[in-house]
Design an enzyme around this catalytic site. Structure first.
Site, PDB file in Angstrom:
ATOM      1  N   TRP A   1      47.406  73.555  71.268  1.00 43.17           N
ATOM      2  CA  TRP A   1      46.372  74.567  71.096  1.00 43.17           C
ATOM      3  C   TRP A   1      45.006  74.029  71.464  1.00 43.17           C
ATOM      4  CZ3 TRP A   1      48.845  78.685  71.557  1.00 43.17           C
ATOM      5  CH2 TRP A   1      50.112  78.830  70.987  1.00 43.17           C
TER       6      TRP A   1
ATOM      7  N   ASP B   1      39.263  75.690  65.045  1.00 43.80           N
ATOM      8  CA  ASP B   1      40.413  76.585  65.071  1.00 43.80           C
ATOM      9  C   ASP B   1      41.241  76.291  63.822  1.00 43.80           C
ATOM     10  OD1 ASP B   1      42.830  77.883  65.426  1.00 43.80           O
ATOM     11  OD2 ASP B   1      43.273  76.994  67.391  1.00 43.80           O
TER      12      ASP B   1
ATOM     13  N   LYS C   1      49.247  83.705  60.051  1.00 40.41           N
ATOM     14  CA  LYS C   1      49.833  82.643  59.231  1.00 40.41           C
ATOM     15  C   LYS C   1      49.502  82.942  57.765  1.00 40.41           C
ATOM     16  CE  LYS C   1      50.461  80.232  63.209  1.00 40.41           C
ATOM     17  NZ  LYS C   1      50.043  80.643  64.555  1.00 40.41           N
TER      18      LYS C   1
HETATM   19  C1  LIG Z   1      46.442  76.344  65.731  1.00 43.96           C
HETATM   20  C2  LIG Z   1      46.690  77.527  66.612  1.00 43.96           C
HETATM   21  N1  LIG Z   1      45.712  77.946  67.446  1.00 43.96           N
HETATM   22  C3  LIG Z   1      45.896  78.996  68.269  1.00 43.96           C
HETATM   23  C4  LIG Z   1      47.079  79.690  68.314  1.00 43.96           C
HETATM   24  C5  LIG Z   1      47.214  80.850  69.252  1.00 43.96           C
HETATM   25  O1  LIG Z   1      47.128  82.032  68.525  1.00 43.96           O
HETATM   26  P1  LIG Z   1      47.333  83.461  69.169  1.00 43.96           P
HETATM   27  O2  LIG Z   1      48.777  83.581  69.520  1.00 43.96           O
HETATM   28  O3  LIG Z   1      46.917  84.401  68.080  1.00 43.96           O
HETATM   29  O4  LIG Z   1      46.464  83.560  70.356  1.00 43.96           O
HETATM   30  C6  LIG Z   1      48.117  79.307  67.465  1.00 43.96           C
HETATM   31  C7  LIG Z   1      49.392  80.054  67.487  1.00 43.96           C
HETATM   32  O5  LIG Z   1      50.356  79.731  66.857  1.00 43.96           O
HETATM   33  C8  LIG Z   1      47.922  78.202  66.591  1.00 43.96           C
HETATM   34  O6  LIG Z   1      48.882  77.793  65.762  1.00 43.96           O
HETATM   35 MG   LIG Z   2      49.409  72.453  68.001  1.00 46.38          MG
END
Ligand SMILES: Cc1ncc(COP(=O)(O)O)c(C=O)c1O
Ligand SMILES: [Mg+2]
Ligand SMILES: Cc1ncc(COP(=O)(O)O)c(C=O)c1O
Ligand SMILES: [Mg+2]
Ligand SMILES: [Mg+2]
Ligand SMILES: [Mg+2]
Lengths: 354, 354
Positions: free
Chosen positions: B100, B167, B191
């Site tokens: 991510w 994030d 989550k």
């Molecule tokens: C830490 C983290 N950031 C970003 C995301 C991406 O999220 P989204 O699918 O809502 O764009 C996730 C998805 O699991 C995540 O766990």
């Molecule tokens: Mg990760």
């Protein structure tokens, strides 16, 4: 008591859809899991989004014709910017038929030259411009098929060389058309397709070749196409309820049957507006929308009396948008004729009171 | 039978939330309307989103401290790009702790220079880099508090002059912290906060002054702040279910109580992983996440036997992400200790079988 819901969007959906949608929250397909807690990568959800994507194309008559359907985030407002970010390389044409077209124009101007090919701003957008000239060399022409706020609808779309883009947020799946005229169609779900929170994009696959700019992933149609609309976590529940609604459309005769019902409802209400001396329509008669019927009292002093009548009759969501005033009856696919009959009888009772 | 849901997200939410969320689809607050069909401009919904916004700040201890909360579209992935579009004027720092973070870096590079201040890529992101140097003159430093895929978590955040962005998609509302260290926090709801389809952004109001670029409306924090998170139609239902979940957190002791339960669950499972010779943890012990516990079999030939055990015990969502393999037990706020006990007993049964 269940209300007669004339809201402009989010709006009424079929009662069967609400029931199945409610059950899926408690237990989705006897899985022992709520639809809200399943992985978007699970087989169960992948089959939901795939069925929704193919059913959308099927209902529009665009299956096997080189189009793809996507369920994206961000509402129709994000499409104002995505269309331009991806496809406005030099110059695009926009037909300005109201607030939503104007907002699309505003976002597009950040990315290139915008030619307003026609506008009905001179009369507070109560009509659809016709006989406008379309310059050559456009990257695309953008229009809004139904103007939710003003209650106008485009009946004839231009025949042009440039790709034709259309915001169909408030009348998609409501009337038959040759949808293959369009290269890109988008619609926020929250009128005829489902709840707020997802946006349908129908795009001609070939169009992608025209992208020249480097586009961030979440705004990039190519990325979403390559990932089958699953680049990131989709709005699982909104997509699911959209699927239930699309199935309901199909099981109830498809767009053809929707259009017949919508015309019957619109005829009933517009006839009463025209007949009843206490009311007048806002939109030019030839451009009237069957989805959003905008009308005013001929004498504002009757407002209190009329408002009491319809509120007591269990009607919801009839107040007009502030840009137009008066009343707006939004009559999307799921609204039943009997709800319109209730409204018409309120209008007649007001007349009798005088 | 209700499953023990260890999915990584979308994921388990409290049973009470599912029940109220299901009822609201049939009749919202005895209004005769479904939550799916009410106008987002109705008093009823405006009070939902306002309560959700203020409850989010309250739970984080950020009320009356110059922060605002927004519920936006697009998932956390859209924040990768929005943070950079708004705030990356020249150079930003990124701590790369996994998939991510890497995706956030990729989007940011479209807008300016990215300095990767630290990375754990050398060991497939199984640890959190420490002792990294932070250059001066950064527009901001971006980090990922919990790495959903790898099961690592940042325990100590850097003290820096530049604005700190985080994030927190997979551990927000799960542990106490001084959240006022951060200038911008974002989290996809799916989550600890709600279903997929909305994203929480908590932003220091002053930060807006730093924007130099002309930013399209839907990507523009200033626009969303000025419109109280209602610039366009919000994801009504996802915001509503987020509110129900935030209320559940508050009524069950707030973040402090969540953290205690999460630590109890994590202790139980990590102890078993360490004790049981058939399993080994993936993440470096000092960086282990209580949210996502990643582990592998010491002998892959037992995979079939173990999979049968946990599937028969009613466990769902235990497969590891392809980047790590093995297993991942995601244990968000709503997962109960008894579900972890069931998992641990499956691990012990596997041991007894041998
Ligand atoms: C830490 C983290 N950031 C970003 C995301 C991406 O999220 P989204 O699918 O809502 O764009 C996730 C998805 O699991 C995540 O766990
Ligand atoms: Mg990760
Ligand atoms: C025709 C039309 N376009 C665009 C929009 C904006 O949609 P959204 O709120 O999903 O961004 C609306 C909203 O009502 C609309 O009616
Ligand atoms: Mg309009
Ligand atoms: Mg009349
Ligand atoms: Mg061990």
């Amino acid at each position: 008591m269940k209300k007669h819901n004339f809201s402009a969007g989010p709006c009424i959906l079929p009662q069967e859809v609400f029931e199945e949608a409610s059950q899926g929250i408690l237990d989705f397909q006897n899985s022992g899991l709520s639809i809200l807690e399943i992985s978007h990568r699970s087989e169960a959800f992948v089959s939901v989004i795939e069925e929704a994507r193919s059913l959308a194309l099927q209902l529009l008559g665009l299956e096997n014709k080189g189009y793809s359907a996507l369920f994206l985030h961000g509402g129709a407002s994000t499409q104002f910017l995505m269309t331009a970010y991806n496809f406005l390389n030099k110059k695009a044409g926009y037909l300005n038929t109201g607030t939503w077209s104007s907002k699309a124009i505003k976002e597009a101007k950040l990315f290139g030259e915008v030619v307003e090919v026609g506008s009905s701003k001179d009369k507070n957008f109560n009509y659809i411009p016709k006989d406008y000239k379309i310059p050559s060399g456009l990257d695309y022409l953008h229009c809004t098929s139904n103007n939710t706020i003003y209650g106008t609808q485009i009946k004839d779309f231009p025949n042009i060389d440039a790709p034709l883009f259309c915001d169909m947020s408030s009348d998609i799946f409501s009337r038959e058309m040759d949808f293959s005229k369009f290269d890109l169609i988008y619609a926020g779900a929250q009128k005829n397709m489902g709840p707020a929170g997802t946006t349908l994009v129908v795009i001609k696959n070939d169009l992608i070749k025209k992208v020249e700019r480097e586009v961030p992933s979440m705004l990039n149609y190519k990325v979403h196409l390559e990932k089958d609309s699953m680049f990131n976590t989709p709005a699982v529940y909104a997509v699911y309820v959209s699927l239930l609604t699309l199935r309901w459309i199909k099981n109830n005769g498809g767009i053809k049957a929707m259009e017949q019902n919508n015309n019957a409802k619109a005829d009933l209400l517009y006839k009463e507006i025209d007949r009843n001396p206490l009311f007048k329509g806002f939109a030019a008669p030839e451009d009237r929308s069957p989805m959003n019927v905008t009308f005013n009292l001929t004498d504002e002093s009757r407002k209190e009396a009329f408002d009491e009548l319809w509120k007591n009759a269990g009607i919801n969501g009839l107040n007009g948008h502030r840009s137009v005033g008066g009343y707006r009856a939004s009559m999307y696919n799921a609204l039943r004729l009997e709800s319109v009959e209730v409204l018409v009888s309120c209008m007649q009772k007001l007349e009798e009171q005088n």
